[in-house]
Design an enzyme around this catalytic site. Structure first.
Site, mmCIF file in Angstrom:
data_model
loop_
_atom_site.group_PDB
_atom_site.id
_atom_site.type_symbol
_atom_site.label_atom_id
_atom_site.label_comp_id
_atom_site.label_asym_id
_atom_site.label_seq_id
_atom_site.Cartn_x
_atom_site.Cartn_y
_atom_site.Cartn_z
ATOM 1 N N HIS A 1 0.871 -1.168 0.000
ATOM 2 C CA HIS A 1 0.000 0.000 0.000
ATOM 3 C C HIS A 1 0.912 1.223 0.000
ATOM 4 C CE1 HIS A 1 -3.206 -2.736 1.959
ATOM 5 N NE2 HIS A 1 -3.422 -2.632 0.659
ATOM 6 N N GLU B 1 2.021 -5.880 10.555
ATOM 7 C CA GLU B 1 1.687 -4.461 10.723
ATOM 8 C C GLU B 1 2.759 -3.883 11.647
ATOM 9 O OE1 GLU B 1 -0.803 -2.875 9.288
ATOM 10 O OE2 GLU B 1 -1.943 -4.548 8.435
#
Length: 647
Positions: free
Chosen positions: A245, A469
């Site tokens: 992303h 993450e």
């Protein structure tokens, strides 16, 4: 005598003849041929107002005879947009160097050339930035043609910039070997440094591109091994992917720094790094979505939201763009003897919009027998593992394990336990919601989505992948990068070392010939892996006792009992020798039903290095131009073909 006198009179007449009068409009276009002596004039070019001198002279070194001619030239447009094209790298240095040619310094009605050594040093440092965007070095910055030596009385156009470091990592030779700059790096800076690293350490590193983004940027990988560019027998393949992303930039910077650590520590003799590189082939892809990153970077660190730059230039979320093989796995799970591995890509997938970045990664996965992988994201502090898509799509949060649930939990914990913040038991912090789970969670139990890369890795290839993450901020300030690196450093290394868990070996026939695509099955785990081209395999397994089977078409099946102790941290060697058997003709005609998908597989024909962005006009010739060609679209004539490498 008479002819000689006539020639002399004719010469005198021409010498005293007035210069031809300019036609209307010619003077502003610089087309007048006058006998007037050129004089110094004030610089009025908007992109050159910050040079160290105040006056120039026309025509310049390119024989451009007025300010207007220069401003409408491709050379001037180039220096005006170089900052954007190179994302700030080598600027304003390159712009000032270009100004010294287009608007050279003038003193006492005499032009002074810029210094050749300044041009040569800048070209040495910045040529890789042009290579990164597939652009040739500009002809008007030819150091031999338009520049002069110091003995000729040249001037330094970069004098006011002295003391600044022009290119990242271009530091003095006496700088400490362990020095690292923690900052956000542009695409061109990243590519330039990857190439420099590989060039300086070619015995353990190389770079390659797996394809191009929609806007034509190469998806560069740096590889570390003792034989760069080649698969070695029984040496497992590992990959890290960052910046999937575009606005989640921490993974990109972590891999950028990891590259530096791998080189420095290896050369300094660090046992841990040397063991990793000597026994593993490591692939680092810092940015899978460079187009999205550019959009996020325009917003700036600390100001970026949760949306800008996340998707590609085609407005596609790459982690929702892979084939949905998880639904097919759920369908097969209840069928006796059905396989939950190496599921082909269904034809219907190609009817949708598939990003070139997605195709490039899928082709990359097929070309290299990866064993273990992780994708680095941002926005939380947790490690997730497959499946990411819930067994019941209407249930957004449902525990949906793979047949390798125990191994995936072990992999996720390997990263989480080595991360000081993720392993912190405090609930009053980023990622505190996952404290009771040890900082890990099944992806579908957190939230369910289809088309993810981790599920595709597991169900289409031999590779196990988790999603990390790495921080609560997607685009943190530069001063936070140092702390983030130290939080993730040991976790990154610890996870890479997990590629050596389980068993490995070679499957061959009785003559020692390797058997490609032989199946390695583990009783009780409905997921097989296959051998690579050299007959070698790697099967990730947690400690325990297993019945392992090797089988291949036309050979006998061989089973072995294997025990992996809890403290065993290296893969156990388990080889198989298969004996040929006679196969009746009618059995040769039997093919698994899923193999029918192989009749239509565009991925085999896909060229990951082709240009993809559609340009105006639709002609094939225009579409093949680089992404930056659109900056010169206003030029109907005299487009800068000299910037094209193939020209």
């Amino acid at each position: 005598m008479v002819p000689s006198l006539l020639l002399l009179l004719t010469g005198l007449f021409r010498a005293t003849e007035p210069a031809p009068r300019c036609e209307t409009g010619q003077e502003t276009l610089g087309q007048c041929q006058t006998a007037q002596k050129a004089k110094c004039v004030d610089i009025s070019l908007s992109s050159c107002t910050d040079v160290t001198y105040t006056q120039t002279m026309y025509p310049n070194f390119l024989d451009q005879k007025s300010r207007e001619v220069i401003e409408y030239s491709s050379e001037y447009i180039l220096i005006s947009v170089l900052h954007n094209l190179l994302q700030g790298e080598c600027n304003p240095d390159l712009r000032l160097l270009g100004c010294s040619v287009l608007a050279p310094q003038c003193e006492k009605d005499k032009v002074i050339k810029p210094c050749r050594h300044v041009c040569e040093n800048l070209k040495k440092n910045c040529l890789s930035a042009f290579d990164a965007i597939d652009m040739a070095w500009p002809y008007f910055l030819d150091c031999d043609r338009f520049f002069a030596g110091e003995e000729e009385g040249c001037f330094d156009p970069l004098a006011k910039l002295r003391g600044e470091v022009a290119v990242e990592e271009d530091l003095p030779s006496d700088f400490p070997a362990t020095f690292i700059q923690f900052k956000h790096h542009s695409y061109s800076q990243m590519v330039s440094t990857l190439k420099k690293t590989a060039s300086r350490c070619s015995h353990i590193a190389t770079t390659y591109s797996i394809g191009r983004s929609f806007e034509g940027k190469d998806l560069f990988v740096i590889e570390f091994s003792t034989k760069p560019g080649h698969h070695e027998l029984l040496k497992p393949e590992f990959k890290y992917i960052g910046n999937m992303h575009g606005n989640e930039v921490v993974g990109k910077e972590l891999l950028y720094t990891l590259r530096s650590i791998c080189v420095q520590k290896y050369l300094l003799g660090n046992p841990r790094i040397q063991t990793l590189i000597n026994n593993t082939r490591i692939h680092l892809l810092p940015s899978l979505n460079p187009d999205g990153y550019e959009r996020a970077a325009e917003e700036g660190a600390g100001y970026n939201g949760w949306v800008i730059g996340r998707q590609t230039a085609q407005n596609l979320d790459l982690n929702r763009n892979f084939p949905d093989l998880t639904s097919e796995a759920y369908r097969r799970a209840g069928i006796r003897g059905a396989r939950l591995d190496h599921i082909p890509i269904p034809q219907s997938y190609w009817w949708g919009k598939v990003a070139p970045e997605t195709k490039a990664v899928m082709k990359w996965m097929r070309s290299i027998p990866f064993v273990l992988s992780a994708s680095l994201h941002g926005g939380e502090l947790v490690v997730t593992y497959p499946y990411d898509y819930s067994r019941h799509p209407m249930e957004e949060k449902e525990f949906s394990p793979t047949p390798d649930e125990k191994m995936f939990k072990m992999l996720a914990k390997a990263y989480a336990d080595a991360h000081p913040v993720i392993s912190d038991r405090s609930e009053h912090r980023c990622g505190g919601n996952f404290v009771k789970r040890g900082g890990i969670i099944n992806g579908a139990e957190w939230y369910s989505f289809t088309g993810g890369m981790a599920d595709f890795n597991y169900l289409h290839t031999n590779c196990f992948e988790v999603t990390v993450e790495v921080g609560c901020e997607k685009f943190p300030l530069e001063e936070e990068l140092f702390t983030i690196w130290h939080e993730n450093r040991d976790a990154l290394l610890n996870y890479m070392e997990m590629v050596h868990r389980g068993i490995k070996g070679i499957v061959s026939d009785k003559f020692g010939n390797p058997i490609k695509n032989a199946r390695i099955s583990v009783r009780g785990i409905q997921h097989d892996i296959t051998t690579a081209a050299d007959g070698d395999y790697w099967r990730l397994l947690p400690p325990g006792t297993y019945i392992v089977t090797a089988q291949a078409m036309g050979y006998t099946k061989v089973m072995k009992r294997v025990t992996l102790p809890i403290k065993m941290k290296r893969a156990g060697r388990v080889d198989f020798v298969l004996r040929p058997i006679e196969i009746w003709p009618n059995k040769l005609l039997r093919r698994p039903m899923e193999d029918m998908y192989d009749q239509y597989d565009p991925l085999e024909l896909f060229d990951p290095h082709a240009q993809h962005a559609q340009a105006r006009g639709g002609s094939q010739q225009v579409r093949e131009k680089p992404w930056w060609w659109s900056y010169f679209s206003s030029l109907d004539l005299h487009k800068p073909l000299w910037l094209l490498k193939q020209h």
